[in-house]
Design an enzyme around this catalytic site. Structure first.
Site, PDB file in Angstrom:
ATOM      1  N   HIS A   1     -52.795  15.520 147.966  1.00  0.00           N
ATOM      2  CA  HIS A   1     -52.196  16.710 148.576  1.00  0.00           C
ATOM      3  C   HIS A   1     -53.078  17.931 148.350  1.00  0.00           C
ATOM      4  CE1 HIS A   1     -51.160  17.139 144.351  1.00  0.00           C
ATOM      5  NE2 HIS A   1     -50.957  18.416 144.587  1.00  0.00           N
TER       6      HIS A   1
ATOM      7  N   ASP B   1     -52.274  22.072 147.485  1.00  0.00           N
ATOM      8  CA  ASP B   1     -51.117  22.746 146.895  1.00  0.00           C
ATOM      9  C   ASP B   1     -50.355  23.532 147.967  1.00  0.00           C
ATOM     10  OD1 ASP B   1     -51.500  21.707 144.379  1.00  0.00           O
ATOM     11  OD2 ASP B   1     -52.807  23.357 143.731  1.00  0.00           O
TER      12      ASP B   1
ATOM     13  N   ARG C   1     -51.128  26.562 135.747  1.00  0.00           N
ATOM     14  CA  ARG C   1     -51.754  26.751 137.052  1.00  0.00           C
ATOM     15  C   ARG C   1     -51.511  28.167 137.558  1.00  0.00           C
ATOM     16  NH1 ARG C   1     -49.623  23.232 142.246  1.00  0.00           N
ATOM     17  NH2 ARG C   1     -47.720  24.460 142.092  1.00  0.00           N
TER      18      ARG C   1
HETATM   19 FE   LIG Z   1     -51.504  19.931 143.116  1.00  0.00          FE
END
Ligand SMILES: [Fe+2]
Length: 324
Positions: free
Chosen positions: A129, A131, A297
């Site tokens: 994927h 994000d 993150r």
């Molecule tokens: Fe991710």
């Protein structure tokens, strides 16, 4: 040419920092920069250039804390402020999303984590994927830092979608150039019998957008094969059967091993990727291991993608440009 000389010629040294490519199409290690120390403008420019060239860059042994992590992201753009974050995220830093315990996620929906993963795995390449790819304006970049890592397992892999596009045959490139596709959160989820809390969650948090199947990178101008195994539901205008076959082929192309790089995390490691030009594979080999893995993150806000014909993506539901 000797190997040493060849390597030296490929290794870029600017502003006292060294960029060492690690795989043929993607990935570079960056040495000689202290991210917590506030890199100067020249170092920031060198890192930005390396991210654009190599799509993902890696730093080792960094001492970033939450404030330093957010400050670093600010040098490259506007950090995304997340409206919803996990329990483990630091409350005083709304830009930071913490992945503390993978086993917590399935539990939120009344399932063993393994079952939740199984029900979501509609294809073998599902873990790949970018994000927040179902948003109309997915983040431009992600900076992920490791705090606690397992002694083995839990690596992350990235793939270069510009290389994947360039590797297609010319007739296939012109075919996909004009196509668009629906990207949606929760594609392919197999509901549990009866009341399924995850289905309710998906209905309450629907996000879907129509994106060009080929995206023109806003900085490099490269054409990006905008597919993944996670969000892409259907190619617009194709039959269900045509779309399924074409998508399967394209996602296989996009994840060919030669376009990938795999990173072994250590405490203090940082990965910084161009979320517009890559997809990544969330670790899938550590769910059965009982080791903690704590990652933080910060994402940098992105723009609405544009296809080769100049047409932008459009929101179908649940997202608007710049509004999280
Ligand atoms: Fe991710």
């Amino acid at each position: 040419m000797t190997t040493d000389r060849a390597l030296a010629e490929r290794t870029a040294r600017t502003a006292g920092i060294e960029v060492r490519p690690v795989a043929g199409h993607i990935g570079a290690e960056i040495h000689g920069v202290d991210l917590a120390g506030g890199p100067d403008d020249a170092a920031v420019a060198a890192i930005r250039a390396a991210v654009l060239r190599w799509k993902v860059v890696f730093f080792r042994g960094q001492r970033l804390d939450h404030a330093g992590h957010v400050a670093l992201a600010r040098r490259f753009g506007e950090p995304v402020v997340l409206p919803r974050r996990g329990k483990a995220s630091p409350p005083e830093f709304p830009e930071i999303e913490t992945t503390a315990d993978r086993l917590e996620l399935g539990g939120r929906f009344g399932m063993e984590h393994d079952e939740w993963l199984r029900r979501r795995r509609h294809t073998l390449l599902r873990g790949w994927h970018c994000d927040h790819g179902a948003r109309v304006d997915p983040p431009a970049a992600t900076i992920l830092r490791a705090e606690t890592v397992p002694p083995y397992g839990g690596d992350t892999t990235w793939s270069n979608l510009a290389a994947a596009y360039a590797g297609l045959s010319a007739p296939m490139r012109s075919f996909v150039d004009g196509l668009r596709a629906e990207h949606r959160l929760g594609v392919g989820y197999q509901p549990r019998p009866g009341d399924d809390a995850y289905v309710r969650h998906l209905l309450d948090h629907q996000i879907a957008s129509e994106h060009p199947l080929v995206r023109v990178h806003p900085v490099t101008g490269e054409r990006i094969l905008f597919v993944n195994g996670y969000y892409v539901e259907q190619i617009t205008g194709l039959s269900r059967a045509e779309s399924r076959a074409v998508l399967e082929m394209l996602v296989e192309e996009a994840t060919r091993p030669e376009y990938t790089v795999r990173f072994r995390w250590e405490p203090g490691s940082v990965a910084f990727w161009d979320n517009r030009a890559t997809i990544h594979l969330a670790p899938s080999d550590n769910a059965h291991l009982d080791f903690p893995r704590v990652m933080h993150r910060v994402m940098i806000a992105g723009e609405v993608p544009v296809g080769p014909d100049g047409r932008p993506s459009r929101p179908l539901t649940g997202s608007a440009p710049g509004r999280w």
